[in-house]
Enzyme design. Structure first.
Site, PDB file in Angstrom:
ATOM      1  N   ARG A 135       0.818  -1.233   0.000  1.00  0.00           N
ATOM      2  CA  ARG A 135       0.000   0.000   0.000  1.00  0.00           C
ATOM      3  C   ARG A 135       0.851   1.283   0.000  1.00  0.00           C
ATOM      4  NH1 ARG A 135      -2.585  -3.133   3.834  1.00  0.00           N
ATOM      5  NH2 ARG A 135      -4.404  -4.193   2.999  1.00  0.00           N
ATOM      6  N   LYS A 176       3.383  11.518 -11.376  1.00  0.00           N
ATOM      7  CA  LYS A 176       2.556  10.637 -12.218  1.00  0.00           C
ATOM      8  C   LYS A 176       3.318   9.330 -12.399  1.00  0.00           C
ATOM      9  CE  LYS A 176      -0.268  13.743 -15.028  1.00  0.00           C
ATOM     10  NZ  LYS A 176      -0.556  14.217 -16.394  1.00  0.00           N
ATOM     11  N   GLU A 214      10.410  18.893 -24.580  1.00  0.00           N
ATOM     12  CA  GLU A 214       9.687  19.219 -23.335  1.00  0.00           C
ATOM     13  C   GLU A 214      10.273  20.485 -22.698  1.00  0.00           C
ATOM     14  OE1 GLU A 214       6.960  17.688 -22.589  1.00  0.00           O
ATOM     15  OE2 GLU A 214       7.075  15.700 -23.516  1.00  0.00           O
ATOM     16  N   LYS A 217       7.951  23.116 -13.896  1.00  0.00           N
ATOM     17  CA  LYS A 217       7.060  21.973 -13.637  1.00  0.00           C
ATOM     18  C   LYS A 217       6.682  21.917 -12.156  1.00  0.00           C
ATOM     19  CE  LYS A 217       5.600  17.425 -14.541  1.00  0.00           C
ATOM     20  NZ  LYS A 217       5.700  16.135 -15.195  1.00  0.00           N
ATOM     21  N   GLU A 260      -4.131  17.415 -11.687  1.00  0.00           N
ATOM     22  CA  GLU A 260      -4.551  17.844 -13.026  1.00  0.00           C
ATOM     23  C   GLU A 260      -6.031  18.170 -13.108  1.00  0.00           C
ATOM     24  OE1 GLU A 260      -2.373  15.956 -16.275  1.00  0.00           O
ATOM     25  OE2 GLU A 260      -4.126  16.239 -17.544  1.00  0.00           O
ATOM     26  N   ARG A 293      -2.440  21.964 -14.552  1.00  0.00           N
ATOM     27  CA  ARG A 293      -1.446  20.950 -14.947  1.00  0.00           C
ATOM     28  C   ARG A 293      -1.673  20.473 -16.377  1.00  0.00           C
ATOM     29  NH1 ARG A 293       1.183  16.046 -11.345  1.00  0.00           N
ATOM     30  NH2 ARG A 293       2.515  15.268 -13.005  1.00  0.00           N
ATOM     31  N   ASN A 302       0.435  19.613 -21.226  1.00  0.00           N
ATOM     32  CA  ASN A 302       0.206  18.737 -22.379  1.00  0.00           C
ATOM     33  C   ASN A 302       0.191  19.506 -23.704  1.00  0.00           C
ATOM     34  OD1 ASN A 302      -0.011  16.377 -20.828  1.00  0.00           O
ATOM     35  ND2 ASN A 302      -2.126  16.889 -20.302  1.00  0.00           N
ATOM     36  N   HIS A 333       0.682  17.804 -27.022  1.00  0.00           N
ATOM     37  CA  HIS A 333       0.615  16.369 -26.768  1.00  0.00           C
ATOM     38  C   HIS A 333      -0.585  15.698 -27.442  1.00  0.00           C
ATOM     39  CE1 HIS A 333       3.809  17.244 -24.023  1.00  0.00           C
ATOM     40  NE2 HIS A 333       3.834  16.028 -23.503  1.00  0.00           N
ATOM     41  N   HIS A 375       0.393  12.624 -29.376  1.00  0.00           N
ATOM     42  CA  HIS A 375      -0.067  11.256 -29.094  1.00  0.00           C
ATOM     43  C   HIS A 375      -0.680  10.621 -30.332  1.00  0.00           C
ATOM     44  CE1 HIS A 375      -0.286  12.086 -24.490  1.00  0.00           C
ATOM     45  NE2 HIS A 375       0.897  11.635 -24.859  1.00  0.00           N
ATOM     46  N   HIS A 401       8.557   9.875 -28.162  1.00  0.00           N
ATOM     47  CA  HIS A 401       7.492  10.720 -27.622  1.00  0.00           C
ATOM     48  C   HIS A 401       7.807  12.215 -27.794  1.00  0.00           C
ATOM     49  CE1 HIS A 401       4.489  12.221 -24.788  1.00  0.00           C
ATOM     50  NE2 HIS A 401       5.458  12.831 -24.127  1.00  0.00           N
TER      51      HIS A 401
HETATM   52  P1  NAD Z   1      13.120   5.538 -21.797  1.00  0.00           P
HETATM   53  O1  NAD Z   1      12.913   5.424 -20.355  1.00  0.00           O
HETATM   54  O2  NAD Z   1      12.617   4.433 -22.665  1.00  0.00           O
HETATM   55  O3  NAD Z   1      14.670   5.762 -22.079  1.00  0.00           O
HETATM   56  C1  NAD Z   1      15.118   5.876 -23.410  1.00  0.00           C
HETATM   57  C2  NAD Z   1      16.319   4.958 -23.686  1.00  0.00           C
HETATM   58  O4  NAD Z   1      17.485   5.544 -23.138  1.00  0.00           O
HETATM   59  C3  NAD Z   1      16.209   3.588 -23.042  1.00  0.00           C
HETATM   60  O5  NAD Z   1      16.709   2.625 -23.928  1.00  0.00           O
HETATM   61  C4  NAD Z   1      17.096   3.711 -21.814  1.00  0.00           C
HETATM   62  O6  NAD Z   1      17.601   2.463 -21.380  1.00  0.00           O
HETATM   63  C5  NAD Z   1      18.186   4.597 -22.336  1.00  0.00           C
HETATM   64  N1  NAD Z   1      18.902   5.382 -21.343  1.00  0.00           N
HETATM   65  C6  NAD Z   1      18.428   5.934 -20.219  1.00  0.00           C
HETATM   66  N2  NAD Z   1      19.347   6.713 -19.655  1.00  0.00           N
HETATM   67  C7  NAD Z   1      20.459   6.635 -20.427  1.00  0.00           C
HETATM   68  C8  NAD Z   1      21.742   7.238 -20.371  1.00  0.00           C
HETATM   69  N3  NAD Z   1      22.054   8.124 -19.417  1.00  0.00           N
HETATM   70  N4  NAD Z   1      22.630   6.934 -21.339  1.00  0.00           N
HETATM   71  C9  NAD Z   1      22.295   6.079 -22.359  1.00  0.00           C
HETATM   72  N5  NAD Z   1      21.090   5.510 -22.474  1.00  0.00           N
HETATM   73  C10 NAD Z   1      20.179   5.791 -21.514  1.00  0.00           C
HETATM   74  O7  NAD Z   1      12.471   6.890 -22.383  1.00  0.00           O
HETATM   75  P2  NAD Z   1      12.170   8.309 -21.726  1.00  0.00           P
HETATM   76  O8  NAD Z   1      12.015   9.217 -22.875  1.00  0.00           O
HETATM   77  O9  NAD Z   1      13.125   8.643 -20.670  1.00  0.00           O
HETATM   78  O10 NAD Z   1      10.762   8.099 -21.025  1.00  0.00           O
HETATM   79  C11 NAD Z   1       9.609   7.797 -21.778  1.00  0.00           C
HETATM   80  C12 NAD Z   1       8.551   7.336 -20.813  1.00  0.00           C
HETATM   81  O11 NAD Z   1       8.242   8.385 -19.902  1.00  0.00           O
HETATM   82  C13 NAD Z   1       7.237   6.955 -21.470  1.00  0.00           C
HETATM   83  O12 NAD Z   1       6.810   5.720 -20.935  1.00  0.00           O
HETATM   84  C14 NAD Z   1       6.275   8.062 -21.055  1.00  0.00           C
HETATM   85  O13 NAD Z   1       4.947   7.610 -20.940  1.00  0.00           O
HETATM   86  C15 NAD Z   1       6.836   8.460 -19.735  1.00  0.00           C
HETATM   87  N6  NAD Z   1       6.508   9.823 -19.318  1.00  0.00           N
HETATM   88  C16 NAD Z   1       6.003   9.998 -18.079  1.00  0.00           C
HETATM   89  C17 NAD Z   1       5.707  11.261 -17.626  1.00  0.00           C
HETATM   90  C18 NAD Z   1       5.225  11.457 -16.220  1.00  0.00           C
HETATM   91  O14 NAD Z   1       4.831  12.563 -15.870  1.00  0.00           O
HETATM   92  N7  NAD Z   1       5.275  10.435 -15.408  1.00  0.00           N
HETATM   93  C19 NAD Z   1       5.932  12.374 -18.441  1.00  0.00           C
HETATM   94  C20 NAD Z   1       6.468  12.169 -19.707  1.00  0.00           C
HETATM   95  C21 NAD Z   1       6.759  10.885 -20.144  1.00  0.00           C
HETATM   96  N1  GLY Z   2       3.909  15.191 -18.300  1.00  0.00           N
HETATM   97  C1  GLY Z   2       2.717  15.870 -17.923  1.00  0.00           C
HETATM   98  C2  GLY Z   2       2.477  15.888 -16.454  1.00  0.00           C
HETATM   99  O1  GLY Z   2       3.294  15.499 -15.666  1.00  0.00           O
HETATM  100  O2  GLY Z   2       1.431  16.292 -16.054  1.00  0.00           O
END
Ligand code: NAD
Ligand code: GLY
Length: 359
Positions: A119, A141, A183, A225, A235, A239, A243, A246, A250, A263
């Site tokens: 939990r 998130k 971003e 942020k 949100e 917040r 987007n 986005h 998307h 993305h």
């Molecule tokens: P990712 O986590 O897939 O990382 C991209 C690639 O880079 C991966 O292959 C990873 O292993 C590699 N990598 C990571 N750090 C590295 C480094 N320092 N050197 C070399 N390689 C490295 O992609 P991302 O763009 O970081 O994240 C995308 C994800 O984030 C999506 O799932 C998306 O939905 C999510 N997201 C969440 C939020 C939120 O608010 N929680 C906001 C935006 C995106």
């Molecule tokens: N990436 C959008 C949010 O965190 O709300």
């Protein structure tokens, strides 16, 4: 080092931004933690695992490395269960700490695991991609994907701290830098015209990963942020402006198939489309539309969207999770540095999409 504070009803915490933070992680481990579960993937562990394990060992706590497969395709129930198997198998208790070392995929799934294990146990974000440093690690998130939709299963769950080591950006592929920069420039567009100007001036240095320039970009992005999520954690209004670009983005991601464009690349192009929509609906001037296009291109994002019929776009956007009751909701920008959310008719969206047709 710069420190940014996030204050939400769900938790308040610092974001530390500096070169070399990976070596100082023990400083962020609370004294009463029993065990640390270090969740990461083989790509990141091969680059930084040794350093991080030795930094965490300095806390004197037991450390359990948990390896999950690399990639968005693995942000799912099966991987979440792998994490639970490890935490339960190693008999972690409610005073255990999850450390998420990686990009947004690792951060999102680890945060959700921490939110639901017993939990809720504490978790620390150690983001290693630019996108995760400026966006996904901040604001709480957490989620996994469902076969019927991205990020559809999750929770708002704040970390105890975010530790950002700027040095790790040196090993990121160039496309990942461009995707993260999308971003970064978004924050200027939605709330801070002076930061947008700064990004224009420093675009080339940002792409080149100049240490001082990228540090400031990460710090300023986190500040913006943090301000937004501190006012609207769940949100209910403000917040949603995060987007910007986005809804189009998307649609591009799901229409091309996830992974074809990153993305952030889709968001970069989506912001150009959202700027056109803003010109149509709320008077954004043509010069500003062109500045958005030029800056998205300068940071290495595509600015020409896929050539689909408008009906295909509307269909793809209709299944976006921000579509409320069949209405399309968009973040609009009347001026660079200002934004709000509005409902837009499919006819108007279609008119703007038609402008991007090359034939
Ligand atoms: P990712 O986590 O897939 O990382 C991209 C690639 O880079 C991966 O292959 C990873 O292993 C590699 N990598 C990571 N750090 C590295 C480094 N320092 N050197 C070399 N390689 C490295 O992609 P991302 O763009 O970081 O994240 C995308 C994800 O984030 C999506 O799932 C998306 O939905 C999510 N997201 C969440 C939020 C939120 O608010 N929680 C906001 C935006 C995106
Ligand atoms: N990436 C959008 C949010 O965190 O709300």
């Amino acid at each position: 080092m710069s420190i940014v504070h996030v204050e939400t009803p769900g938790g308040s915490y610092p974001i530390h931004v500096a070169a070399g933070r990976l070596d100082l992680l023990a400083q962020s481990i609370p004294g009463d933690v029993t065990t640390i579960a270090l969740i990461s993937n083989p790509t990141i562990m091969s680059l930084y695992g040794e350093r991080v394990l030795s930094a965490l060992a300095a806390s004197g706590k037991r450390v359990i490395p948990v390896s999950i497969p690399d990639g968005e395709a693995y942000k799912n129930w099966e991987t979440l269960n792998l994490i639970f198997d490890a935490l339960l198998g190693e008999r972690l208790d409610r005073k255990a700490l999850v450390v998420a070392l990686g990009g947004g995929v690792v951060g999102d799934i680890s945060g959700f695991a921490a939110a639901s294990f017993m939990r809720g146990i504490r978790f620390l974000q150690v983001p290693t991609t630019l996108l995760s440093q400026v966006d996904s690690s901040v604001g709480g998130k957490t989620a996994i994907n469902h076969p019927l939709g991205k990020n559809m299963i999750g929770a708002f769950y704040q970390p105890i701290a975010v530790e950002i080591d700027i040095d790790v950006l040196s090993t990121l592929p160039a496309r990942e830098i461009s995707a993260g920069l999308a971003e970064v420039i978004k924050y200027g567009m939605i709330t801070d015209a002076a930061f947008f100007d700064w990004c224009e001036v420093n675009a080339e240095a940002l792409v080149r990963r100049d240490a001082d320039v990228i540090s400031y970009a990460v710090q300023r992005s986190c500040e913006i942020k943090a301000q937004v999520v501190s006012q609207d954690e769940r949100e209910s209004g403000l917040r949603a402006t995060l987007n910007f670009g986005h809804t189009f983005g998307h649609a591009i991601e799901s229409g091309l198939g996830y992974g074809e464009w990153l993305h952030g690349e889709a968001v970069g192009c989506g912001m150009v489309m959202a700027a056109e929509l803003s010109a149509e609906l709320c008077g954004l001037d043509r010069g500003s539309v062109e500045r958005v296009r030029a800056l998205s291109a300068a940071i290495g994002c595509p600015v020409e969207p896929p050539q689909w019929p408008a009906e295909r776009w509307v269909e793809l956007m209709g299944i976006d999770k921000k579509a409320e009751g069949g209405q399309l909701r968009f973040v609009l920008m009347p001026k660079i540095g200002q934004s709000h959310v509005e409902t837009v008719s499919p006819e108007l969206v279609t008119r703007v999409i038609d402008r991007f047709a090359t034939v």
